[in-house]
Design an enzyme around this catalytic site. Structure first.
Site, PDB file in Angstrom:
ATOM      1  N   ASP A  68       0.872  -1.173   0.000  1.00 54.40           N
ATOM      2  CA  ASP A  68       0.000   0.000   0.000  1.00 54.40           C
ATOM      3  C   ASP A  68       0.913   1.228   0.000  1.00 54.40           C
ATOM      4  O   ASP A  68       1.617   1.484   0.989  1.00 54.40           O
ATOM      5  CB  ASP A  68      -0.873  -0.044   1.269  1.00 54.40           C
ATOM      6  CG  ASP A  68      -1.814   1.143   1.376  1.00 54.40           C
ATOM      7  OD1 ASP A  68      -1.633   2.126   0.625  1.00 54.40           O
ATOM      8  OD2 ASP A  68      -2.719   1.097   2.222  1.00 54.40           O
TER       9      ASP A  68
ATOM     10  N   LYS B  37      -3.271  16.413  -7.359  1.00 55.03           N
ATOM     11  CA  LYS B  37      -2.504  16.386  -8.611  1.00 55.03           C
ATOM     12  C   LYS B  37      -1.734  17.710  -8.786  1.00 55.03           C
ATOM     13  O   LYS B  37      -0.610  17.708  -9.273  1.00 55.03           O
ATOM     14  CB  LYS B  37      -3.426  16.111  -9.802  1.00 55.03           C
ATOM     15  CG  LYS B  37      -4.044  14.703  -9.758  1.00 55.03           C
ATOM     16  CD  LYS B  37      -2.986  13.618  -9.750  1.00 55.03           C
ATOM     17  CE  LYS B  37      -3.566  12.215  -9.778  1.00 55.03           C
ATOM     18  NZ  LYS B  37      -2.552  11.153  -9.763  1.00 55.03           N
TER      19      LYS B  37
ATOM     20  N   TYR C 265      -9.021  15.393  -5.386  1.00 52.26           N
ATOM     21  CA  TYR C 265      -8.214  14.779  -6.452  1.00 52.26           C
ATOM     22  C   TYR C 265      -7.445  15.874  -7.207  1.00 52.26           C
ATOM     23  O   TYR C 265      -6.229  15.775  -7.409  1.00 52.26           O
ATOM     24  CB  TYR C 265      -9.134  14.011  -7.400  1.00 52.26           C
ATOM     25  CG  TYR C 265      -8.417  13.307  -8.539  1.00 52.26           C
ATOM     26  CD1 TYR C 265      -7.801  12.077  -8.340  1.00 52.26           C
ATOM     27  CD2 TYR C 265      -8.360  13.885  -9.813  1.00 52.26           C
ATOM     28  CE1 TYR C 265      -7.152  11.426  -9.380  1.00 52.26           C
ATOM     29  CE2 TYR C 265      -7.709  13.241 -10.852  1.00 52.26           C
ATOM     30  CZ  TYR C 265      -7.111  12.019 -10.633  1.00 52.26           C
ATOM     31  OH  TYR C 265      -6.454  11.388 -11.663  1.00 52.26           O
ATOM     32  N   ASN C 266      -8.156  16.954  -7.611  1.00 55.50           N
ATOM     33  CA  ASN C 266      -7.503  18.059  -8.329  1.00 55.50           C
ATOM     34  C   ASN C 266      -6.366  18.641  -7.486  1.00 55.50           C
ATOM     35  O   ASN C 266      -5.271  18.921  -7.998  1.00 55.50           O
ATOM     36  CB  ASN C 266      -8.495  19.199  -8.601  1.00 55.50           C
ATOM     37  CG  ASN C 266      -9.664  18.772  -9.462  1.00 55.50           C
ATOM     38  OD1 ASN C 266      -9.543  17.866 -10.263  1.00 55.50           O
ATOM     39  ND2 ASN C 266     -10.810  19.414  -9.287  1.00 55.50           N
ATOM     40  N   ALA C 267      -6.652  18.823  -6.185  1.00 57.88           N
ATOM     41  CA  ALA C 267      -5.656  19.434  -5.285  1.00 57.88           C
ATOM     42  C   ALA C 267      -4.413  18.553  -5.172  1.00 57.88           C
ATOM     43  O   ALA C 267      -3.284  19.046  -5.210  1.00 57.88           O
ATOM     44  CB  ALA C 267      -6.277  19.659  -3.908  1.00 57.88           C
TER      45      ALA C 267
ATOM     46  N   ASN D  22       2.674   5.827 -10.035  1.00 59.34           N
ATOM     47  CA  ASN D  22       1.429   5.812 -10.791  1.00 59.34           C
ATOM     48  C   ASN D  22       0.194   5.510  -9.933  1.00 59.34           C
ATOM     49  O   ASN D  22      -0.897   5.991 -10.240  1.00 59.34           O
ATOM     50  CB  ASN D  22       1.564   4.756 -11.906  1.00 59.34           C
ATOM     51  CG  ASN D  22       0.241   4.408 -12.535  1.00 59.34           C
ATOM     52  OD1 ASN D  22      -0.309   5.170 -13.340  1.00 59.34           O
ATOM     53  ND2 ASN D  22      -0.327   3.257 -12.150  1.00 59.34           N
ATOM     54  N   ALA D  23       0.351   4.757  -8.839  1.00 57.71           N
ATOM     55  CA  ALA D  23      -0.821   4.324  -8.057  1.00 57.71           C
ATOM     56  C   ALA D  23      -1.686   5.521  -7.687  1.00 57.71           C
ATOM     57  O   ALA D  23      -1.172   6.567  -7.277  1.00 57.71           O
ATOM     58  CB  ALA D  23      -0.371   3.593  -6.793  1.00 57.71           C
TER      59      ALA D  23
END
Ligand code: NAD
Length: 322
Positions: free
Chosen positions: A105, A201, A197-199, A132-133
């Protein structure tokens, strides 16, 4: 405000515009020369060691196959270890001389240290690390049941990337290797209902931009910003937010190929599908326009979902009445 700031506020914007127009042409010519050099010089991955996190499906799986075609040794990591067995078999059949699989993990510090150590103990070196995970949860902030609801997204997408990178750096310095990080176009162009998610990335992009400066020329860094790619993650997001289905999806195969090609050419960035890149200057030059268009699209898609919801409600109540 001191006089120096007042002077800079007035003088720097026009000066900067003049410098931009002077530098544009020579810079484009320089970029052309660099791309010609990169067409000729491509890193030979035969018998080099590549560690890929989240390799059991989607983009990570395709990246593994592309490195396998280039003859690299592979260390494949995923939380779903069972799913790695078939990926490893296919990677061997495509040309990888040896593949090891590790269940881990990435959001756990000890797991990240373990899979980096196990890879180096097994193969004796590390040349490319592919972070990538990742996962995504989709929901409007006001609809969260708990303020910490999306914390796992940060733990996996941001901290998971930071942990493995931290433990891999000494080995990558020895091999003059490369880090490849799978960020997202969302790091530049936030999509509604994907705030955390946006934050993450955007944070990943900034973290690796900083690391690139700190590491200098010892370790290369390629930041990938894929658009919408047909994988389990994207299909789940579209299932919950059907309005995103209007965005044309790229294939995981093409995306994996583009990422490995760019990494081997030593590119700083890669975006696939590449048409997505045309959006970036709009965001930089006209942020108000992009913000206005995004709000409009979000409102339209919210109205559509509400109408669909009302339709479902009335169908359900009709069914009940019958
Ligand atoms: P995917 O779900 O097919 O692959 C993600 C993989 O990560 C899975 O195999 C999953 O088991 C693994 N994983 C999840 N949590 C983990 C953990 N804690 N530890 C170890 N492994 C874990 O989805 P994908 O689209 O291939 O996603 C890969 C990366 O690409 C993600 O970082 C995602 O954010 C990014 N990305 C995807 C898209 C897209 O549209 N699909 C666009 C831009 C960026």
């Amino acid at each position: 405000m001191t006089a120096i700031h007042k002077l800079m506020n007035v003088a720097l914007p026009p000066l900067s515009l003049i410098l931009l127009s002077i530098f544009m042409l020579p810079f484009l010519f320089f970029k052309l020369l660099i791309s010609v050099k990169r067409l000729v010089w491509i890193e030979n991955m035969a018998r080099k060691v590549v560690l890929i996190t989240g390799a059991a499906s989607g983009i990570g799986e395709q990246v593994a196959y592309e490195y396998a075609r280039r003859g690299a040794f592979l260390s494949l990591v995923d939380i779903r270890k069972d799913n790695l067995v078939a990926v490893a078999d296919k990677a061997r059949s495509l040309g990888s001389p040896d593949v090891t699989i590790i269940g881990a993990d990435v959001s756990k510090v000890q797991d990240s240290k373990r899979f980096v150590d196990e890879t180096v103990n097994y193969f004796g070196r590390l040349d490319h690390l592919v972070n990538n995970a990742g996962i995504a949860t989709i929901s409007k902030v006001e609809d969260w049941h708990d303020v910490c609801e999306t914390k796992p997204v940060i733990d996996i997408n941001f901290w998971g990337t930071v942990y493995s990178t931290f433990y891999a750096i000494p080995h990558l310095k020895n091999s003059k290797g490369r880090i490849i990080v799978i960020a997202s176009t969302c790091g530049w162009f936030p999509l509604p209902r994907l705030s955390t998610y946006n934050a993450c990335k955007a944070a990943v992009i900034n973290y690796f931009e900083t690391l690139r400066i700190e590491l200098g020329w010892t370790v290369g860094i390629t930041i990938a910003t894929p658009g919408l790619i047909k994988t389990n993650l994207a299909l789940k997001v579209i299932d919950e937010e059907p309005s995103l289905g209007i965005i044309p999806m790229g294939s995981a195969f093409e995306c994996g190929k583009a990422i490995v090609k760019s990494a081997c050419r030593g590119d700083m960035y890669v975006t696939d599908p590449s048409w997505v890149k045309v959006l970036f200057p709009w965001k930089v030059l006209f942020p108000e326009l992009v913000d206005w268009a995004s709000r409009l699209l979000f409102r339209l898609s919210a109205n559509n979902s509400r109408k669909k919801g009302n339709l479902n409600l009335s169908i359900n109540s009709q069914n009940k009445a019958e």
